[in-house]
Design a protein around this motif. Sequence first.
Motif, PDB file in Angstrom:
ATOM      1  N   ASP A 270       1.326  11.847   6.040  1.00  0.00           N
ATOM      2  CA  ASP A 270       1.175  12.350   4.681  1.00  0.00           C
ATOM      3  C   ASP A 270       1.070  11.176   3.727  1.00  0.00           C
ATOM      4  OD1 ASP A 270       0.915  14.232   2.712  1.00  0.00           O
ATOM      5  OD2 ASP A 270       3.008  14.876   2.707  1.00  0.00           O
ATOM      6  N   VAL A 271       0.580  11.421   2.520  1.00  0.00           N
ATOM      7  CA  VAL A 271       0.521  10.393   1.487  1.00  0.00           C
ATOM      8  C   VAL A 271       1.010  10.976   0.160  1.00  0.00           C
ATOM      9  CG1 VAL A 271      -1.346   9.050   2.515  1.00  0.00           C
ATOM     10  CG2 VAL A 271      -1.904  10.922   0.971  1.00  0.00           C
ATOM     11  N   ASP A 272       1.656  10.136  -0.602  1.00  0.00           N
ATOM     12  CA  ASP A 272       2.019  10.444  -1.975  1.00  0.00           C
ATOM     13  C   ASP A 272       1.088   9.623  -2.855  1.00  0.00           C
ATOM     14  OD1 ASP A 272       3.090  10.527  -4.529  1.00  0.00           O
ATOM     15  OD2 ASP A 272       5.164  10.415  -3.865  1.00  0.00           O
ATOM     16  N   ASP A 273       0.058  10.271  -3.411  1.00  0.00           N
ATOM     17  CA  ASP A 273      -0.945   9.514  -4.153  1.00  0.00           C
ATOM     18  C   ASP A 273      -0.489   9.140  -5.559  1.00  0.00           C
ATOM     19  OD1 ASP A 273      -1.040  12.056  -5.138  1.00  0.00           O
ATOM     20  OD2 ASP A 273      -3.160  12.396  -4.743  1.00  0.00           O
ATOM     21  N   LYS A 274       0.680   9.616  -5.973  1.00  0.00           N
ATOM     22  CA  LYS A 274       1.232   9.202  -7.273  1.00  0.00           C
ATOM     23  C   LYS A 274       2.027   7.914  -7.134  1.00  0.00           C
ATOM     24  CE  LYS A 274       1.451  13.847  -9.269  1.00  0.00           C
ATOM     25  NZ  LYS A 274       2.335  14.904  -9.857  1.00  0.00           N
ATOM     26  N   GLU A 275       2.752   7.806  -6.028  1.00  0.00           N
ATOM     27  CA  GLU A 275       3.583   6.619  -5.794  1.00  0.00           C
ATOM     28  C   GLU A 275       2.928   5.649  -4.802  1.00  0.00           C
ATOM     29  OE1 GLU A 275       6.290   6.023  -7.489  1.00  0.00           O
ATOM     30  OE2 GLU A 275       6.200   7.959  -8.538  1.00  0.00           O
ATOM     31  N   ASN A 276       1.732   6.020  -4.283  1.00  0.00           N
ATOM     32  CA  ASN A 276       1.018   5.188  -3.307  1.00  0.00           C
ATOM     33  C   ASN A 276       1.859   4.930  -2.053  1.00  0.00           C
ATOM     34  OD1 ASN A 276      -1.125   4.978  -5.144  1.00  0.00           O
ATOM     35  ND2 ASN A 276      -0.202   3.177  -6.099  1.00  0.00           N
ATOM     36  N   ILE A 277       2.432   6.017  -1.527  1.00  0.00           N
ATOM     37  CA  ILE A 277       3.267   5.933  -0.332  1.00  0.00           C
ATOM     38  C   ILE A 277       2.560   6.572   0.855  1.00  0.00           C
ATOM     39  CG2 ILE A 277       5.438   6.643   0.743  1.00  0.00           C
ATOM     40  CD1 ILE A 277       5.841   4.529  -1.361  1.00  0.00           C
TER      41      ILE A 277
ATOM     42  N   ILE B  63       7.988  -1.812   3.337  1.00  0.00           N
ATOM     43  CA  ILE B  63       8.539  -0.587   3.909  1.00  0.00           C
ATOM     44  C   ILE B  63       9.611  -0.081   2.946  1.00  0.00           C
ATOM     45  CG2 ILE B  63       9.882   0.402   5.797  1.00  0.00           C
ATOM     46  CD1 ILE B  63       8.514  -1.529   7.694  1.00  0.00           C
ATOM     47  N   LYS B  64       9.353   1.081   2.351  1.00  0.00           N
ATOM     48  CA  LYS B  64      10.274   1.617   1.350  1.00  0.00           C
ATOM     49  C   LYS B  64      11.448   2.355   1.981  1.00  0.00           C
ATOM     50  CE  LYS B  64       9.380   0.962  -2.302  1.00  0.00           C
ATOM     51  NZ  LYS B  64       9.566  -0.274  -3.103  1.00  0.00           N
ATOM     52  N   ASP B  65      11.211   2.905   3.182  1.00  0.00           N
ATOM     53  CA  ASP B  65      12.293   3.653   3.822  1.00  0.00           C
ATOM     54  C   ASP B  65      11.994   3.829   5.308  1.00  0.00           C
ATOM     55  OD1 ASP B  65      14.778   5.168   3.727  1.00  0.00           O
ATOM     56  OD2 ASP B  65      13.549   6.946   4.064  1.00  0.00           O
ATOM     57  N   ILE B  66      13.017   3.724   6.118  1.00  0.00           N
ATOM     58  CA  ILE B  66      12.925   4.018   7.553  1.00  0.00           C
ATOM     59  C   ILE B  66      14.057   4.984   7.903  1.00  0.00           C
ATOM     60  CG2 ILE B  66      13.039   3.144   9.907  1.00  0.00           C
ATOM     61  CD1 ILE B  66      11.987   0.512   8.991  1.00  0.00           C
ATOM     62  N   LYS B  67      13.686   6.073   8.575  1.00  0.00           N
ATOM     63  CA  LYS B  67      14.684   7.074   8.925  1.00  0.00           C
ATOM     64  C   LYS B  67      14.460   7.518  10.371  1.00  0.00           C
ATOM     65  CE  LYS B  67      16.123  11.785   7.671  1.00  0.00           C
ATOM     66  NZ  LYS B  67      15.810  12.949   6.778  1.00  0.00           N
TER      67      LYS B  67
ATOM     68  N   TYR C 291      10.917   7.571  14.491  1.00  0.00           N
ATOM     69  CA  TYR C 291      11.201   7.138  13.132  1.00  0.00           C
ATOM     70  C   TYR C 291      10.122   7.593  12.145  1.00  0.00           C
ATOM     71  CZ  TYR C 291      14.610   4.014  15.305  1.00  0.00           C
ATOM     72  OH  TYR C 291      15.671   3.516  16.019  1.00  0.00           O
ATOM     73  N   LEU C 292      10.584   8.026  10.980  1.00  0.00           N
ATOM     74  CA  LEU C 292       9.712   8.286   9.843  1.00  0.00           C
ATOM     75  C   LEU C 292       9.748   7.047   8.956  1.00  0.00           C
ATOM     76  CD1 LEU C 292       8.066   9.968   7.781  1.00  0.00           C
ATOM     77  CD2 LEU C 292      10.248  10.915   6.981  1.00  0.00           C
ATOM     78  N   ILE C 293       8.562   6.461   8.724  1.00  0.00           N
ATOM     79  CA  ILE C 293       8.471   5.242   7.921  1.00  0.00           C
ATOM     80  C   ILE C 293       7.624   5.514   6.687  1.00  0.00           C
ATOM     81  CG2 ILE C 293       7.784   2.818   7.889  1.00  0.00           C
ATOM     82  CD1 ILE C 293       8.170   2.689  10.852  1.00  0.00           C
ATOM     83  N   LYS C 294       8.137   5.139   5.534  1.00  0.00           N
ATOM     84  CA  LYS C 294       7.405   5.258   4.280  1.00  0.00           C
ATOM     85  C   LYS C 294       6.989   3.865   3.829  1.00  0.00           C
ATOM     86  CE  LYS C 294       9.748   9.513   2.863  1.00  0.00           C
ATOM     87  NZ  LYS C 294      10.480  10.221   1.789  1.00  0.00           N
ATOM     88  N   ILE C 295       5.683   3.702   3.607  1.00  0.00           N
ATOM     89  CA  ILE C 295       5.107   2.379   3.341  1.00  0.00           C
ATOM     90  C   ILE C 295       4.396   2.384   1.984  1.00  0.00           C
ATOM     91  CG2 ILE C 295       3.540   0.603   4.204  1.00  0.00           C
ATOM     92  CD1 ILE C 295       3.774   2.026   6.977  1.00  0.00           C
ATOM     93  N   GLN C 296       4.664   1.376   1.183  1.00  0.00           N
ATOM     94  CA  GLN C 296       3.948   1.217  -0.086  1.00  0.00           C
ATOM     95  C   GLN C 296       2.604   0.574   0.218  1.00  0.00           C
ATOM     96  OE1 GLN C 296       5.935   1.431  -3.467  1.00  0.00           O
ATOM     97  NE2 GLN C 296       3.859   2.052  -4.000  1.00  0.00           N
ATOM     98  N   VAL C 297       1.517   1.292  -0.032  1.00  0.00           N
ATOM     99  CA  VAL C 297       0.180   0.775   0.286  1.00  0.00           C
ATOM    100  C   VAL C 297      -0.636   0.590  -0.991  1.00  0.00           C
ATOM    101  CG1 VAL C 297       0.169   1.817   2.583  1.00  0.00           C
ATOM    102  CG2 VAL C 297      -0.753   3.102   0.640  1.00  0.00           C
ATOM    103  N   PRO C 298      -1.706  -0.224  -0.931  1.00  0.00           N
ATOM    104  CA  PRO C 298      -2.553  -0.419  -2.108  1.00  0.00           C
ATOM    105  C   PRO C 298      -3.176   0.888  -2.589  1.00  0.00           C
ATOM    106  CG  PRO C 298      -2.992  -2.103  -0.470  1.00  0.00           C
ATOM    107  CD  PRO C 298      -2.114  -1.081   0.186  1.00  0.00           C
ATOM    108  N   LYS C 299      -3.292   1.026  -3.880  1.00  0.00           N
ATOM    109  CA  LYS C 299      -3.820   2.247  -4.477  1.00  0.00           C
ATOM    110  C   LYS C 299      -5.253   2.518  -4.049  1.00  0.00           C
ATOM    111  CE  LYS C 299      -4.256   4.556  -8.970  1.00  0.00           C
ATOM    112  NZ  LYS C 299      -3.994   4.432 -10.432  1.00  0.00           N
ATOM    113  N   ASN C 300      -6.020   1.452  -3.774  1.00  0.00           N
ATOM    114  CA  ASN C 300      -7.442   1.622  -3.481  1.00  0.00           C
ATOM    115  C   ASN C 300      -7.723   2.307  -2.143  1.00  0.00           C
ATOM    116  OD1 ASN C 300      -6.504  -1.107  -2.476  1.00  0.00           O
ATOM    117  ND2 ASN C 300      -8.511  -1.052  -1.512  1.00  0.00           N
ATOM    118  N   ILE C 301      -6.714   2.467  -1.278  1.00  0.00           N
ATOM    119  CA  ILE C 301      -6.964   3.136   0.009  1.00  0.00           C
ATOM    120  C   ILE C 301      -6.305   4.508   0.102  1.00  0.00           C
ATOM    121  CG2 ILE C 301      -7.254   0.931   1.215  1.00  0.00           C
ATOM    122  CD1 ILE C 301      -4.496   1.384   2.474  1.00  0.00           C
TER     123      ILE C 301
END
Length: 322
Positions: free
Chosen positions: A125-132, A73-77, A84-94
Amino acid sequence: MNILKKGSGKICADAGSKYCPCHLAYSGDCIKCPLIRGEKCSSCSWQGVCIYNELKHSENSKIKQREEYICDIKDIKEIKDNVYLIKIQVPKNIIIDLKSPGAYMLIKGIDKDRDIFNTPISVMDVDDKENILEIIIKPVGVKTKNIINFKKIRVKGPYFNGIFGIKEIKSTSGENVVVIGNGLSLVNSINVVKRLIENNNKVEVFINNQADILDEVVDKLEKLGINVYITDINENKDFLLDYIKRNDISLVYSAGGNRFSKYIMDIVDECSKDIKFAISNNNLICCGEGICGACIVNVNGEKVKSCKMQINSRDFLNSNNV
């Protein structure tokens, strides 16, 4: 076409994907293929791949199952009281799959290792550059209360049936489209709007101000160049009705609870029943694979596994599922 009438083709959200054939195919209960179910192939509705052929060629192979990942979990707000908004680092393949309209994941706390704790959560949402991966949760019970207390989380997926009417959303091109949202259900509209924009549609969004409004969602929509109108949908029914008529709207997506979507459907149908209509899938989902039966709903007298099967939105709302 009413996909639930006898003899018509049923559409499975997993058909043709890397997760097909699934457990239901191996047990003879395939949603898509009548031949696997022991019926006549004449009722087959081609969906780009012959599942029967795939099944026969993979009978001695392991079923491709969705994986569970332990993610940081990169960030919880906290963006609203107990939201809560949660940002999660996930595997690139998904990541690519998570950008699909209607994508969702099963999540559970890092301290929970049993599937009974899985909770379906829509992709915001997803950030496909940072895999978030970005999700919104409202901790309310044993499945979600503890998630915000850790730096890691268990994530399983991706799953694809978070919307009824995915085909309409993906196929609509060069048209005028309206997205109407209510409360936290608006979260999954980001992927919907992005796909509609990619297909050169003009999209405008109406948000009901009588429910929770997430500024993070509004900001993301506005950054996409979308006009966002925050209004009392009930009080301004006539305005919305007139707007749909005057602007030659070809598709309406309702992101809200079933009662809200039924209200929007009645407005749309008053304009024209030829307008394509899609809604968020708010049904109870437990396993996500059509196995446990928790998601079964009755549509036109037929029991439907709503975690995997696409359902005509109007049929669903008119079948006492409100």
